[in-house]
Design a protein around this motif. Structure first.
Motif, PDB file in Angstrom:
ATOM      1  N   HIS A1072       0.809  -1.212   0.000  1.00 28.08           N
ATOM      2  CA  HIS A1072       0.000   0.000   0.000  1.00 28.08           C
ATOM      3  C   HIS A1072       0.846   1.268   0.000  1.00 28.08           C
ATOM      4  O   HIS A1072       0.276   2.364  -0.044  1.00 28.08           O
ATOM      5  CB  HIS A1072      -0.928   0.017   1.232  1.00 28.08           C
ATOM      6  N   ASP A1103       0.090   2.192   8.842  1.00 25.81           N
ATOM      7  CA  ASP A1103      -1.029   1.366   8.396  1.00 25.81           C
ATOM      8  C   ASP A1103      -1.302   0.296   9.433  1.00 25.81           C
ATOM      9  O   ASP A1103      -0.363  -0.374   9.912  1.00 25.81           O
ATOM     10  CB  ASP A1103      -0.703   0.711   7.051  1.00 25.81           C
ATOM     11  N   TYR A1105      -3.124  -3.243  10.149  1.00 23.88           N
ATOM     12  CA  TYR A1105      -3.642  -4.422   9.448  1.00 23.88           C
ATOM     13  C   TYR A1105      -4.204  -5.396  10.475  1.00 23.88           C
ATOM     14  O   TYR A1105      -3.633  -5.568  11.564  1.00 23.88           O
ATOM     15  CB  TYR A1105      -2.521  -5.118   8.655  1.00 23.88           C
ATOM     16  N   ARG A1114      -5.431  -7.599   6.293  1.00 27.15           N
ATOM     17  CA  ARG A1114      -6.433  -6.686   5.750  1.00 27.15           C
ATOM     18  C   ARG A1114      -6.259  -5.342   6.437  1.00 27.15           C
ATOM     19  O   ARG A1114      -6.276  -5.246   7.660  1.00 27.15           O
ATOM     20  CB  ARG A1114      -7.843  -7.233   6.008  1.00 27.15           C
ATOM     21  N   ARG A1115      -6.055  -4.293   5.622  1.00 23.91           N
ATOM     22  CA  ARG A1115      -5.854  -2.981   6.214  1.00 23.91           C
ATOM     23  C   ARG A1115      -7.179  -2.466   6.771  1.00 23.91           C
ATOM     24  O   ARG A1115      -8.191  -2.414   6.061  1.00 23.91           O
ATOM     25  CB  ARG A1115      -5.302  -2.000   5.181  1.00 23.91           C
ATOM     26  N   VAL A1118      -5.677   3.815   8.687  1.00 25.52           N
ATOM     27  CA  VAL A1118      -4.439   4.528   8.379  1.00 25.52           C
ATOM     28  C   VAL A1118      -4.276   5.637   9.418  1.00 25.52           C
ATOM     29  O   VAL A1118      -5.145   6.507   9.542  1.00 25.52           O
ATOM     30  CB  VAL A1118      -4.464   5.126   6.967  1.00 25.52           C
TER      31      VAL A1118
END
Length: 1634
Positions: A1072, A1103, A1105, A1114-1115, A1118
Motif C-alpha cells: 500500500h 497502516d 492491518y 487486511r488494512r 491509516v
C-alpha cells in the motif's frame, strides 16, 4: 590497432643541450674527465672524452641545487615545488640511493654533504628558510630549525669540527652546532653596521676561519665568529661562488672572472669566462677546482674547463627568459631554436653540437626554416620579423607590420610564401622574393598559436588561443567555409593541436593552454605532443577518441613549448619554456622500447608507460563496478558529515575548546554493563585478502571496527577493538601472531596487534588521507607497507615497531588493489591495480619503482592481487582470470586460472592458492604452472546439517591455508572451510552489501532475526545465522508475533509480507506504500485470527492491518497527522493504543482499530503501560538525549524485559549506550560501547534480558552482547564499568580552583590552585642532581646550580626574557638536567653537569610554536623523556628518545593535563594525571593509548581534584588529591585511599629510586608545609612541618640522600629550603626574586 591504444613507438633521450646557469654551485667534477650538473628536471653526468651523457630522472620539477660527496660516489640534488625533496643518487649507475622528503616547502636552495658523507644538510626556500640535517641513508631528518628570519642563500659544513656548519644571507652569518634534533647557533659579529651586507656564499678554509662573498664584490674573512679582514673589490659586482683549491681559494663573480687566491688572499690567477659564440663575458655562478683544472658555469648557460691557460667550452644553451621557437631543417640533420635571450641557434643532430649562434636586438618568440634550408625566419617581440641567412646567420631582411609578438610563422611547401601569425590575432602572408605582404587573414578572436600549409600551398590552417581552428585561402586571405573543400585538403605539416583527429590528445578536464605543441609523423601514424606538465607524449594518429592512451616521457621540468620531428623522422626535438633546455630524443617505431627504466618519486606520470586509464568497460565491467563500489567507501560517511555540520555550527565558539555538556550528576549509572560475545559476518563485499590464519590456527578477519580472532573448534571469538572507524584491510605476518589492520577516517591509522593477546603493538598514523586500503607485513624484520585512499594512492613504508615512517611515494593515479613484499628483502615489494604493476625498492626516505613490461598486449590487464616468492618470482592475478608470473619485471609465463577476475592469491608454505569471481578455490604447484586441485564453493558440497551459502559459486575475495586447512571468504560475507575431500562448511555467515536495519528477538527463545538491503532474511540463534531465505528485494524492518510463529517483514519498496518463522515460507503480502516500511510491530498477544500489525512508513503514516484466521492481512485503518516519516512504533499493553515517532520529532498517539489521533496529556503518559519501549521520544526516555543531539542521532532504543535498563543505537560514532530505566531526567549518565564503525541502526533485548542484539548500518555487522553485573569487570573488548561512560570528567573552566570545604572545627580551607603554574604565574623549580651533591634552581629566566658541600656555583644560564619552563633530572644518570625553553619555538635542552654543564642534546618538535612545556619526566632507564605541553587551549603529551633526538610518540589529552610519570617497571607505560581523571598510557608505535582509571563507586570523592602523581615498582601509582588523600593504584584500578591530612591538599608525591618509600607534601591551612615519608604499605614512618608565609604555595619538592628540597613562591619572591630528614631540621639555601 587504432582507438585508444598507445602507439607502437617510443622515444629514448639521447642528448640534452643546455645547462641551468642561474643556479649556484651546480657543476662539479666527478673525475678528471667526468662532470655532473643539471638542467630542467634532469641530473646529467657528462663523460667529456667519450662525449656521452647519462641521466638521472628522479625529480618531478626543476632541480635547483647539487652537491657531490667527498669521495665522489654520491650526488645529491634538490628541487623546487609544492612538495620538494632531495634525491641522493649514484653517478655511475644512476641508481637512486635515497629520497629525502617532508623537510621543506616551496623548494630547496642548497644541499651539501658533510666531510664523511654520512649527513646531508639542506636549506629551504620557505619563508623563513628552514635548515635540515639528514641521515640520508635512512632518509630520516636528524635535526631541523629555522635558519634565519631574513633570506638565507648558502650553507657550508665545517670539515674540521663535527656537526658544525655555517649559513649566510641577508645581513647575517650564523655558525650552527647540531645538538640532538635541533641546533645551537651563534651569530657572527660584523662590527661596524655598514659592513652588514648581504653575504652571497660561505666557505670554511680552516678550523676557525671562514670566507664569505658579498653583494658588492668583497670577500669577508671571519675568525672566531668576528669579521677579521675585508678584501675589497675582489670582483666587480656580487661574488656568486667559491671553492677550495690546492693553493687556496677560487671565486667567481658577476664580472665573468674566475680568480684563484693564495692562502694570504693574493690573486694568483684570473680566468675570463668569455662565451665563444656570443663573444661576451658570462657571470660565473659555479666554480670547482680539481686535478689542476678550473670547472665553471655561467649565466649564459655555458660550462667551461680551464687548463693550461686555455678555456674549452663543453656545453652551451639558451640563457635567461623562455624558449619558444623551434624549427627543423628540411634537408639535413639540423634544427633551429629561438629564445627570449635574444639568440637564434642552429644545432647539429648527428654531431650533437651547436653550429651557429646570432644575437638579436629583441627577444625571439618563433622561427621557421625555408624548404631549401637557406633562410631562417625569426619572429620577435613587438611584431618584428627577421630573415637570416642560414649559413652565416647574417640578417637579410627585417619588417614589422604588427605590434604584438610574432607567435608562429611557416614557409609554404614551395618556399614562395611566408605566413606570419601574431598576438594581434592576424596572419600576414608575404612573398619571399621581396618579402612583400600579399594577404591579411583576419577574423580570429584570439592570438595565433599554430599554423600549417596545405600541400599545394593554397590554404593555411590556424589554431587560436580561443580554441578556434580556421582555414584561409592564401591568395586573398579569405576564410574557407566550404565543407567539401575542407574535407579534400591535404596538409604539408600537422603542428596544430586542435581538430577531430587530435581530440584524443587532450586529457580529461584540461583547458586550451595545456597542450602547447604537436607534430605528426603521418607515415608512422604517430603524433608527438608537448604540454604544460613537462611531458612529451606519443599518441597514435589519427587520435579521435577521448581518453586515448599514450606513452609519456619526462625530463622537462616546466611547460614543453615545442616538439618537432626531424626531417628524416629519426629524432624528436623538444624544448622547455622555463628550463630553456633542448632535448634530443631517438625516435623508434615498431615494437616500443621496453627497456626497464627506474624512476624515483614522480607525480602521476611514467617513463615509456601509459598512465591514463582506458575508460572502456566492455572487457571486464564487473571490475569497474568493484572499483566504483570501493571508491564509494572512501567518501565521507553520513556520520562524519553530521559531525562536520555540528562542528561548523559551533565554529563561533572556537576561542575555548568545545566540551560536551556534562551528564546530569544527580542521575546514576546503570548497575549492569555489556560485554561483546559474538559478531556475525565478515567484510567481503569491498575488500580482499583479509582472511588469515594465526600462529595457533585461529582465523583472523575483520568486520566493522573490530579485528576478530575466531576459533572454529569452540566457536569462540576474541575482539581487537582499538579502531575508531571501519577497518578496510588486514594482514598477518607469516609464521607469527602479528596482525596489521588499516581503517578509514579523517586521520586513518594502522594498528599492529597480537592475535594471541589482543595487545596493541603499534599505531601508525599521519601519512594517509581518507583511508588505508591495503597493508602488508614483511616476512623478515619490522617493515610494514600501506596504501592510502587518497587521489595518489600513496605508498608508505613503516618500521612498525618504532612507529617511524621509513619512506613514501605516490603509488599511482589509478586505484591500487594490492601489494606484497619480497620474502627475502623487506625493502622490495610490488603493487598492482587498474592496468598497472609496479616493482618498488626503498631508497632512503623515498621509493623508486620499475615498470612491469607486459609485452605487446592490446589491453593491459587490470591486476587485482599479487604475491612474491623467495626465488625472485612474482605473481599477479588479473581481471581476465589470468595469473601472470613475473621475472625481473617482465612476464615470464601466464596461466588461465579462473573464469572471471582473480581476486586473491595466498602463499602457504607449499604452492599457491587462488580465488576468483567464478566461485572456485584452486591449489597450484610451486611454479604456478599446474593446478593441483579445484575446490568448487557451492551448496552441492556443503556438509549435511550445516549452514548453506546464499548463492552457489559466490565470488571468493580471500583465501588462506594453514594447519592443513583451507578457508575462503566470499563477497556475500561468508567464511567457508574447505575439506580435503572437497566438501565445505560455512563457519561464519552474515549480511553482505547494503545496510542492515531490520532486527527483532523471539518472544520465548534466544533466537533473533535480521533483514538487510542484501535481500536476505536470517534467523539466528545466539552464535549463528543458519536459517535464512531470499526475500528477493531489500528489506528494512522485521518483527515476531507474540508466540514467535510468524514474521512480518517491511520492505524498501513499501510492501509488507508475512513469513512462517519455522519454514520461512511467504504467507501473505500487501503493498500500500511507495516508500520504505521503517518499522513493523505486532499488537500484544497477536496470533492468527486475533491481533493487529502496525506498519510505519516513510510516507508519513502508520497502516493498521488485521491478521485474519486465513493468515491474510487486511488494512483496517491509516494513522495520519505526522509531518515527516515514521521511525518507531509502540503498542500499549492492552493493544488499544499505539504511539509513534516521526522524523520531525513528533510523538503521536492513535487508537486501534480506528486509527484516530488521540491526545494524551503529559501527566497521563507515565501511567500508561507500554508493551515495548522503542519510541526514542518517549517521556520515559527524555534523558537519553545529549544537548547537541538532533532527532536523527538516536536510531533506536529498547527497554530490557525487567524494565531496569534501556539501550540506544546511536548515529554518532557507532556507539551503543546503556541507561537506567526510566531515564526521565535530562542528560542521564550512561555507559557506552563501541565496535560498530558506522551508525548503529537497531538494538533489541533477548526475551530473558541476558543478551542485547545490535545491528550496524553500513558495516553490516550483527553483534550479540551479554549483560554483566556491576561486580564484574569485563576484560578484553570493553570495560562495562568504564568511569567515563557518559561522565565527562574534563574540567571546563580553565581557571577552576580546588576548593576544600570546611574543616572539622568549622575552619575554612584556603583555596589552592589545581592548575599547572604556566596558567597562574611564576615558576621556581628545585632539583637535586648528582645523587644529592648538587642542587639546581630553575626560574623563568635562569638556571643555576650549586655544590651543597663546597658552596660553589657549578652551573649558570641566564636569559633576558622569561623563556624557561620546567626542568627534570634523570634518576638513572643524575648528572643530566633537562630544561624546557620557549622562544620562537619550544625546545628542550639536556645539560650534563659532569661536563661543566655542556649542552649534550636539544629536542624540538615540528610546529612547536605557541607551545609551553610545563612538566617533564625522565623514564627510569633514562632513555625516554615525557613532556606535558599546553598549546592554544589544548594539552599534548609527547615522548622523546632524547639520546637519539627522536620523537617517539604524541597524543592529545582531553581535560586539564597536570603531570605524567613513567612506570619504573616499563619505559613504555605511563600514568597521566588530569585534574579530574587518572589515565594509564601505553606507547604503541607513534601513539600513546590512554585508558581511564577506574575508581570504585564507594571510594569516589564528591569534589575531588587530582594534583600530583608518582609511579612505583610493579605498576603501582600514587596520586595526591585536593581533599588531602593519597590514592593508590594497581594498574588502572584504584585499590586504596589513604587519609594524609584534613588540613590541605596533597600537592606533591614522589617515590625513591629503590621504590621502597614515598614522600608526600601538603600545603596546610596553618601556613606550614607538612612532609610525610611512607612505606610501600602506606604507613607513615617520618613526618616534618616547616612554616611558610601565608600566601606561599609549594612549587616543587625533590628528594635525595635523606634530604628534601622544597621551593615555595609568595609575592614575587621564591624560597629554596632544604630539610634534613635525619636531624628533622631545615635551612633556607637561597632566596630568589621572580
Amino acid at each position: 590497432m587504432t582507438g585508444r591504444a598507445p602507439p607502437d613507438a617510443s622515444l629514448r633521450l639521447q642528448w640534452i643541450f643546455g645547462y641551468n646557469g642561474v643556479a649556484k654551485r651546480n657543476v662539479q667534477f666527478l673525475s678528471e674527465d667526468v662532470i655532473v650538473y643539471f638542467t630542467a628536471g634532469v641530473g646529467v653526468v657528462y663523460r667529456l672524452k667519450e662525449r656521452e651523457q647519462k641521466y638521472f630522472h628522479g625529480h618531478n620539477d626543476d632541480i635547483t641545487c647539487l652537491a657531490v660527496s667527498g669521495d665522489k660516489s654520491k650526488v645529491a640534488t634538490g628541487q623546487i615545488g609544492d612538495d620538494p625533496y632531495v634525491c641522493v643518487w649514484h653517478p655511475h649507475t644512476m641508481e637512486t640511493l635515497s629520497v629525502l622528503k617532508d623537510g621543506h616547502m616551496n623548494g630547496i636552495r642548497r644541499v651539501q654533504f658533510n666531510s664523511d658523507g654520512k649527513l646531508l644538510a639542506s636549506l629551504g626556500m620557505d619563508d623563513p628558510s628552514t635548515l635540515v640535517v639528514w641521515s640520508w641513508q635512512s632518509g630520516v631528518s636528524v635535526a631541523s630549525t629555522t635558519a634565519h628570519s631574513a633570506r638565507v642563500v648558502d650553507l657550508c659544513w665545517s670539515p674540521y669540527r663535527e656537526n658544525e656548519l655555517a649559513t649566510c644571507g641577508e645581513h647575517h652569518l650564523r655558525i650552527w652546532q647540531q645538538l640532538g634534533n635541533s641546533f645551537k647557533s651563534h651569530g657572527a659579529v660584523f662590527g661596524d653596521s655598514s659592513r652588514a651586507l648581504t653575504l652571497t656564499g660561505v666557505l670554511y678554509i680552516s678550523e676557525k676561519t671562514l670566507v664569505t662573498g658579498t653583494e658588492k664584490g668583497q670577500l669577508y674573512i671571519w675568525r672566531d665568529k668576528q669579521l677579521h679582514e675585508i678584501i675589497e673589490e675582489a670582483h666587480e659586482g656580487p661574488v656568486f661562488c667559491m671553492a677550495l683549491a690546492r693553493e687556496g681559494l677560487v671565486t667567481g663573480g658577476e664580472d665573468g672572472h674566475v680568480k684563484m687566491w693564495t692562502a694570504h688572499f693574493d690573486v694568483s690567477k684570473t680566468v675570463v669566462a668569455r662565451s665563444p659564440s656570443l663573444h661576451s663575458n658570462g657571470a660565473v655562478t659555479s666554480v670547482s677546482w680539481d686535478h689542476g683544472k678550473f670547472l665553471f658555469g655561467t649565466k649564459l648557460s655555458e660550462i667551461f674547463i680551464h687548463h693550461d691557460g686555455v678555456n674549452e667550452c663543453y656545453m652551451q644553451g639558451h640563457g635567461k627568459g623562455e624558449l619558444w621557437g623551434l624549427a627543423p631543417f628540411p634537408e639535413n640533420y639540423k634544427f633551429a631554436t629561438a629564445g627570449e635571450d635574444h639568440t637564434v641557434r642552429i644545432w647539429d643532430v648527428e654531431k650533437r653540437e651547436l653550429l651557429e649562434t646570432t644575437r638579436l636586438d629583441l627577444a625571439a618568440m618563433s622561427c621557421a626554416v625555408s624548404p631549401d634550408s637557406t633562410q631562417v625566419a625569426v619572429g620577435l617581440k613587438f611584431g618584428t620579423v627577421v630573415i637570416l641567412n642560414a649559413k652565416d646567420m647574417s640578417e637579410e631582411v627585417r619588417f614589422a607590420d604588427r605590434r604584438e609578438d610574432i607567435s608562429e610563422l611557416k614557409f609554404s611547401p614551395d618556399g614562395s610564401l611566408l605566413a606570419v601569425g601574431s598576438h594581434d590575432s592576424i596572419v600576414d602572408v608575404y612573398r619571399t622574393d621581396e618579402y612583400v605582404r600579399t594577404a591579411v587573414m583576419q577574423g580570429a578572436s584570439s592570438y595565433i598559436t599554430h599554423l600549417d600549409w596545405s600541400t599545394d600551398g593554397r590554404y593555411i590552417e590556424i589554431n587560436t588561443g580561443a580554441g578556434e581552428r580556421l582555414t584561409y585561402r592564401a591568395a586573398d586571405g579569405e576564410q574557407e567555409v566550404d565543407s567539401d573543400v575542407l574535407d579534400s585538403l591535404r596538409w604539408a605539416s600537422r603542428t596544430g593541436v586542435l581538430g577531430a583527429e587530435l581530440s584524443g590528445i587532450w586529457p580529461r578536464y584540461s583547458d586550451l593552454t595545456d597542450i602547447n605543441s604537436a607534430d605528426v609523423d603521418t607515415d608512422g601514424g604517430v603524433v608527438v605532443t608537448g604540454d604544460d606538465f613537462g611531458l612529451v607524449k606519443l599518441f597514435r594518429f589519427p587520435c579521435r577518441k577521448k581518453g586515448s592512451k599514450y606513452r609519456s616521457f619526462v625530463g622537462h621540468s616546466e611547460h614543453v613549448t615545442g616538439v618537432r620531428f626531424t626531417s628524416e623522422r629519426t629524432h624528436v626535438v623538444s624544448i622547455g619554456g622555463g628550463d630553456r633546455s633542448v632535448f634530443l630524443w631517438k625516435y623508434q617505431t615498431g615494437s616500443p622500447d621496453t627497456g626497464e627504466h627506474v624512476v624515483a618519486v614522480r607525480k602521476s606520470v611514467q617513463v615509456s608507460e601509459d598512465d591514463e586509464p582506458d575508460t572502456d568497460t566492455e572487457h571486464f565491467p564487473e571490475i569497474y563496478t568493484d572499483v566504483e563500489n570501493e571508491q564509494s567507501v572512501l567518501k565521507p560517511s553520513r556520520v562524519s558529515r553530521k559531525r562536520r555540520e555540528k562542528r561548523s555550527a559551533s565554529a563561533s565558539h572556537r576561542g575555548v575548546p568545545r566540551q560536551r555538556a556534562a551528564p546530569n550528576a544527580d542521575t546514576k549509572l546503570p548497575e549492569a554493563g555489556l560485554k561483546l560475545k559474538f559478531v556475525g559476518g565478515y567484510r567481503g563485499h569491498d575488500t580482499r585478502n583479509n582472511l588469515h590464519f594465526s600462529k595457533e590456527g585461529h582465523l583472523v578477519y575483520h568486520l566493522a571496527a573490530l579485528g576478530i580472532v575466531y576459533d572454529p573448534a569452540t566457536l569462540g571469538q576474541q575482539f581487537y577493538d582499538k579502531h575508531t572507524d571501519d577497518i578496510l584491510c588486514l594482514t598477518v605476518q607469516p609464521g607469527t601472531d602479528v596482525v596489521a589492520t588499516g581503517q578509514m577516517g579523517a586521520d586513518p591509522s594502522i594498528h599492529v596487534w597480537s592475535a594471541a593477546t589482543l595487545d596493541t603493538l603499534s599505531v601508525l598514523s599521519g601519512a594517509h588521507q581518507r583511508a588505508v586500503v591495503s597493508v602488508s607485513l614483511s616476512q623478515q624484520g619490522s617493515v610494514l607497507a600501506s596504501i592510502g585512499g587518497d587521489d595518489h594512492h600513496t605508498l608508505v613504508l613503516w618500521n612498525w615497531q618504532t612507529g617511524q615512517k621509513l619512506a613514501s611515494a605516490r603509488g599511482h593515479s589509478e586505484k591500487v588493489f594490492d601489494l606484497a613484499f619480497d620474502p627475502t628483502n623487506p625493502h622490495k615489494l610490488m603493487t598492482v591495480g587498474v592496468r598497472h604493476i609496479r616493482f618498488w625498492t626503498r631508497s632512503g626516505g623515498g621509493l623508486t619503482w620499475k615498470r612491469a613490461v607486459l609485452g605487446k598486449l592490446d589491453n593491459q590487464d587490470t591486476m587485482l592481487c599479487c604475491a612474491m616468492s623467495g626465488d625472485g618470482s612474482s605473481f599477479s592475478g588479473g581481471a581476465s582470470g589470468t595469473v601472470y608470473s613475473w621475472s625481473n619485471g617482465r612476464v615470464a609465463t601466464s596461466v588461465k586460472a579462473h573464469r572471471g577476475p582473480v581476486y586473491c592469491i595466498a602463499t602457504p608454505q607449499e604452492g599457491y592458492l587462488t580465488g576468483g569471481q567464478d566461485g572456485y578455490v584452486c591449489l597450484w604447484d610451486n611454479e604456478f604452472s599446474r593446478c593441483l586441485k579445484i575446490f568448487p564453493i557451492s551448496n552441492a558440497y556443503v556438509t549435511a546439517g550445516h549452514m548453506t551459502l546464499t548463492t552457489d559459486h559466490p565470488s571468493i575475495r580471500a583465501c588462506a591455508m594453514g594447519m592443513g586447512r583451507i578457508v575462503a571468504g566470499t563477497q556475500r560475507g561468508e567464511i567457508v572451510e574447505v575439506y580435503e575431500d572437497g566438501n565445505i562448511c560455512v563457519t561464519m555467515a552474515g549480511h553482505g552489501r547494503g545496510e542492515v536495519w531490520g532486527l527483532d528477538t523471539h518472544p520465548t527463545t534466544l533466537e533473533f532475526v535480521t533483514v538487510s538491503d542484501d535481500h536476505w532474511l536470517r534467523v539466528w540463534n545466539r552464535f549463528s545465522g543458519a536459517h535464512m531465505t531470499d526475500l528477493r528485494r531489500p528489506a528494512r524492518s522485521v518483527a515476531y508475533n507474540s508466540d514467535g510463529s510468524c514474521l512480518a517483514v517491511g520492505f524498501l519498496d513499501g510492501s509488507v509480507s508475512l513469513f512462517s518463522s519455522d519454514s520461512l515460507l511467504r504467507a501473505a503480502t500487501v503493498h500500500h506504500r511507495d516508500s520504505q516500511i521503517s518499522a513493523v510491530r505486532w499488537s500484544p498477544r497477536a496470533v492468527r485470527g486475533r491481533g493487529f500489525l502496525a506498519a510505519a512508513s516513510h510516507d508519513d503514516v502508520v497502516d493498521l492491518y488485521h491478521w485474519s484466521e486465513a493468515g491474510q492481512l487486511r488494512r483496517v485503518a491509516v494513522c495520519k497527522d505526522a509531518s515527516s516519516y515514521i521511525s518507531q512504533v509502540d503498542w500499549l499493553e492492552d493493544g488499544r493504543l499505539i504511539r509513534s515517532n516521526s522524523g520531525a520529532g513528533e510523538l503521536l498517539y492513535h487508537d486501534c482499530p480506528a486509527g484516530r489521533r488521540q491526545l494524551v496529556p503529559n501527566s497521563v503518559e507515565p501511567l500508561l503501560d507500554w508493551h515495548t519501549e522503542t519510541c526514542v521520544l518517549s517521556p520515559s526516555l527524555a534523558g537519553i538525549w545529549a544537548p547537541e543531539d538532533d532527532y536523527t542521532d538516536i536510531n533506536a532504543a529498547d527497554r530490557s524485559p525487567d524494565r531496569t535498563l534501556v539501550a540506544t543505537a546511536c548515529d554518532d560514532g557507532g556507539l551503543i549506550k546503556l541507561f537506567r530505566y526510566p531515564a526521565r531526567e535530562k542528560f542521564c549518565r550512561f555507559r557506552k560501547y563501541s565496535g560498530h564503525s558506522s551508525h548503529v541502526t537497531n538494538v533489541r533485548w533477548s526475551y530473558d534480558g541476558k543478551y542485547l542484539m545490535s545491528v550496524g548500518g553500513a558495516d553490516c555487522g550483527v553483534f550479540v552482547w551479554s549483560r554483566v553485573q556491576s561486580t564484574e569487570v569485563a576484560p578484553g573488548y570493553t570495560n562495562p564499568l568504564d568511569p567515563d561512560s557518559g561522565d565527562d570528567l574534563a574540567v571546563h573552566d580553565l581557571e577552576l580552583t580546588a576548593s576544600h570545604g570546611a574543616l572539622a572545627g568549622g575552619e575554612s580551607r584556603r583555596p589552592v590552585s589545581a592548575l599547572p603554574r604556566h596558567l597562574t604565574g611564576d615558576r621556581l623549580t628545585g632539583l637535586y642532581l648528582q645523587s644529592g651533591e648538587v642542587y639546581a634552581v630553575v626560574t623563568r629566566t635562569s638556571v643555576v646550580g650549586y655544590n651543597i658541600e663546597k658552596g660553589n656555583q657549578v652551573l649558570g644560564i641566564q636569559h633576558e626574557a622569561p623563556v624557561l619552563g620546567s626542568a627534570a633530572v634523570s634518576a638513572n644518570e643524575s648528572h643530566l638536567l633537562a630544561v624546557s625553553e620557549r622562544d620562537d619555538c619550544s625546545s628542550v635542552t639536556v645539560l650534563d653537569l659532569s661536563r661543566d654543564g655542556d649542552t649534550i642534546g636539544m629536542l624540538r618538535a615540528s610546529n612547536s610554536q605557541a607551545e609551553d612545556i610545563f612538566r617533564m619526566r625522565f623514564s627510569d632507564s633514562g632513555r625516554f623523556l615525557v613532556c606535558c605541553i599546553h598549546k592554544n587551549g589544548h594539552y599534548l603529551l609527547r615522548v622523546w628518545n632524547w639520546k637519539k633526538a627522536m620523537q617517539v610518540a604524541q597524543t592529545q589529552v582531553s581535560g586539564t593535563l597536570l603531570d605524567a610519570d613513567f612506570s619504573p617497571s616499563d619505559d613504555l607505560k605511563l600514568t597521566v594525571l588530569c585534574s579530574k581523571q587518572v589515565l594509564f598510557g601505553k606507547i604503541v608505535g607513534v601513539a600513546i593509548q590512554l585508558q581511564k582509571g577506574y575508581i570504585p563507586r564507594k571510594k569516589k570523592g564528591s569534589d575531588r581534584r587530582f594534583l600530583c602523581v608518582a609511579c612505583g615498582p610493579d605498576h603501582v601509582s600514587y596520586t595526591g588529591t585536593s581533599d588531602g588523600r593519597l590514592l593508590v593504584w594497581k594498574g588502572p584500578i584504584m585499590s586504596q585511599v589513604v587519609e594524609v591530612t584534613q588540613h590541605g591538599p596533597v600537592t606533591s608525591v614522589s617515590v625513591n629510586r629503590s621504590g621502597s618509600a614515598l614522600l608526600t607534601a601538603v600545603r596546610t591551612v596553618q601556613n606550614t608545609v607538612a612532609l610525610h615519608r611512607w612505606t610501600t604499605s602506606v604507613a607513615v614512618e617520618w613526618h616534618y612541618s616547616l612554616e611558610v608565609p601565608e600566601d606561599a604555595h609549594i612549587e616543587s619538592v625533590s628528594w635525595a640522600k635523606g634530604h628534601v628540597l622544597v621551593t615555595t613562591v609568595a609575592d614575587k619572591k621564591g624560597h629554596v629550603i632544604e630539610v634534613n630528614m635525619k636531624e628533622k631540621k631545615h635551612r633556607e639555601l637561597m632566596e630568589v626574586m621572580l
